[in-house]
Write an enzyme that holds these catalytic residues in place. Sequence first.
Site, mmCIF file in Angstrom:
data_model
loop_
_atom_site.group_PDB
_atom_site.id
_atom_site.type_symbol
_atom_site.label_atom_id
_atom_site.label_comp_id
_atom_site.label_asym_id
_atom_site.label_seq_id
_atom_site.Cartn_x
_atom_site.Cartn_y
_atom_site.Cartn_z
ATOM 1 N N ARG A 273 -89.519 -18.602 -31.423
ATOM 2 C CA ARG A 273 -89.753 -17.571 -30.415
ATOM 3 C C ARG A 273 -88.630 -17.646 -29.387
ATOM 4 O O ARG A 273 -88.223 -18.736 -28.968
ATOM 5 C CB ARG A 273 -91.096 -17.811 -29.702
ATOM 6 C CG ARG A 273 -92.301 -17.357 -30.512
ATOM 7 C CD ARG A 273 -92.321 -15.839 -30.670
ATOM 8 N NE ARG A 273 -93.419 -15.355 -31.474
ATOM 9 C CZ ARG A 273 -93.389 -15.157 -32.792
ATOM 10 N NH1 ARG A 273 -92.282 -15.424 -33.481
ATOM 11 N NH2 ARG A 273 -94.429 -14.679 -33.422
ATOM 12 N N GLU A 302 -87.989 -8.342 -27.038
ATOM 13 C CA GLU A 302 -87.621 -7.744 -28.327
ATOM 14 C C GLU A 302 -87.980 -6.265 -28.334
ATOM 15 O O GLU A 302 -89.099 -5.921 -27.952
ATOM 16 C CB GLU A 302 -88.337 -8.478 -29.468
ATOM 17 C CG GLU A 302 -87.826 -9.902 -29.608
ATOM 18 C CD GLU A 302 -88.427 -10.655 -30.806
ATOM 19 O OE1 GLU A 302 -89.245 -10.072 -31.530
ATOM 20 O OE2 GLU A 302 -88.063 -11.825 -30.990
ATOM 21 N N HIS A 321 -85.393 -10.380 -35.683
ATOM 22 C CA HIS A 321 -86.714 -10.955 -35.998
ATOM 23 C C HIS A 321 -87.080 -10.683 -37.465
ATOM 24 O O HIS A 321 -88.081 -10.038 -37.771
ATOM 25 C CB HIS A 321 -87.797 -10.400 -35.063
ATOM 26 C CG HIS A 321 -88.994 -11.295 -34.958
ATOM 27 N ND1 HIS A 321 -89.752 -11.400 -33.811
ATOM 28 C CD2 HIS A 321 -89.577 -12.134 -35.860
ATOM 29 C CE1 HIS A 321 -90.748 -12.241 -34.023
ATOM 30 N NE2 HIS A 321 -90.670 -12.697 -35.266
#
EC number: 1.1.1.95
Length: 585
Positions: A273, A302, A321
């Site tokens: 993360r 994000e 991601h």
Amino acid sequence: MATPLSLSSLFTSRLNTTTPSSVFPIQRRRRIILVTSSAGGGKPTILVAEKLGQAGIDLLKKYANVDCSYDLSLEELCTKISLCDALIVRSGTKVGRDVFESSRGRLKVVGRAGVGIDNVDLAAATEYGCLVVNAPTANTVAAAEHGIALLTSMARNVAQADASIKAGKWMRNKYVGVSLVGKTLAVLGFGKVGSEVARRARGLGMHVITHDPYAPADRARAIGVELVSFEVAISTADFISLHLPLTAATSKMLNDETFARMKKGVRIVNVARGGVIDEEALLRALDSGIVAQAALDVFTVEPPVKDNKLVLHENVTATPHLGASTMEAQEGVAIEVAEAVVGALRGELAATAVNAPMVPPEVMRELKPYVVLAEKLGRLAVQLVTGGSGVYAVKVTYASSRAPDDLDTRLLRAMVIKGLIEPISSVFINLVNSDYIAKQRGVKISEERMVLDGTPANPIEYITVRIANVESRFASALSESGEIKVEGRVKQGVPSLTKVGLFGVDVSLEGSVILCRQVDQPGMIGKVASILGDENVNVSFMSVGRIAPGQQAVMAIGVDEQPSKETLKKIEDISAIEEFVFLKL
Ligand SMILES: NC(=O)c1ccc[n+]([C@@H]2O[C@H](COP(=O)([O-])OP(=O)(O)OC[C@H]3O[C@@H](n4cnc5c(N)ncnc54)[C@H](O)[C@@H]3O)[C@@H](O)[C@H]2O)c1
Ligand SMILES: O=C(O)[C@H](O)COP(=O)(O)O
């Protein structure tokens, strides 16, 4: 595999109430949470707010109406959610308190199609009695493979060299990399992904160390990895790979101070993360050369803002991601989460529940009649409290000949709380929020195990619920020490009330119960039965418990329907009856 037992009452039941809500201290009235299987009693509705593998969608469609609406604004999500029984998201949707509030109690389960649940407000979910489930295993390999892809491509400048050659350049000298063999890799977080990364890195000839305060040393040893302190991990590593959840303890774990303690020229991989790294500190460390390179799949925000300096840094390899984004992992998480969500909507307890205890199906099957008993005893006990008394201390005793560690009472405790609180409030209680609600209302629930001699044929012989420091509407329900006390057993599969205060009774806990204290004398049962019979009230059980012949006795009468006020008054007016109470189960 055993079929999971449906415990839909844990997620759905509400009964009407008769007891005044003033029984409980400090009533901060919460909004009514309606919990029905679906609006209008038809199929439930599941909102899929991010792209989910087709196999999962197909599975959901067999059971529910599925609304796939992606890229919703918060406002749109909050509007839609009040029409949905379940919500499925990946990491891109923030499921905050406002979502639970907007659901007006209809949302029963949030499914996270992946591992990290840092985008779901678990405290709010628990408070609203909403189960959160995730898909913790199906993307492990994909994330580990992406970690290794980033590690190797970073070390050999693959992304930068590719961009350069596509721009028409041929820069063989600029993109000289570093070798992995013999280098030390520190894996921070030795869970599912971390251990798979470690295993693969060992295969690449790296020396792998790991820091994880909760990981067993033998698991690390088994794959040739050394468990070390955080300090050793960060100060001796040539490469650091992050595989931690984002929590208060791990937030910005890599920061100016920790970068300063690393080997100059360390290389960092993050597929966990973004928030685990202080991104501004990383930028400084890259600019000063402490960190030679970083490969980042995840970011604090994000998608990152346009022109994000980290993303654009020439020594950073970035991916959007993608750790879980393989065909196989996405099909896997879709099925894993769809099964958990459908199961939860059916009232089953999901094995991947994040905010509720996991109780194996075989334990649930065995405890089922005791679960019902626990709720009914709680429901009876609270109705015996005089309005205005505050319920602060409840003690639940489980008498069993099983060893103390061979009985999981979490389910039973939740059901006692449900029985105690639901009749006097508008709150819906389930396994998810029971402890939270009890605490919020200032009700201390203590549990006690009484170990009996004998063979443990049944998991439990009897359960006793006591409420201390209260006045009772039915004084005979008080024990010697002045607590309201009710005790019950499961008899031939049927939950039964076996004791009220000091009086032994025997009445099955179905329908409702009338309790009368009377002077023990012949003919009482007949008198009451004929009053009830005159009104066609079906009596299911009658039992009299007395201390000694001719002294006081308690008569417990089980009735299928609620008698009219007039009928109850006629019973109350029988001269030998000194106390009388009608209790709804
Ligand atoms: N990039 C992606 O697409 C992707 C894919 C899967 C998982 N993830 C993320 O990777 C991380 C790990 O996932 P997982 O499935 O391995 O989870 P996991 O729960 O199996 O492992 C996490 C490990 O971190 C350890 N840990 C917790 N706090 C720690 C601390 N302060 N110091 C050291 N270790 C600590 C835990 O003991 C546990 O062993 C999560 O953040 C998850 O969200 C990202
Ligand atoms: O925590 C996870 O499972 C990963 O970060 C994957 O997230 P995603 O489902 O948004 O790809």
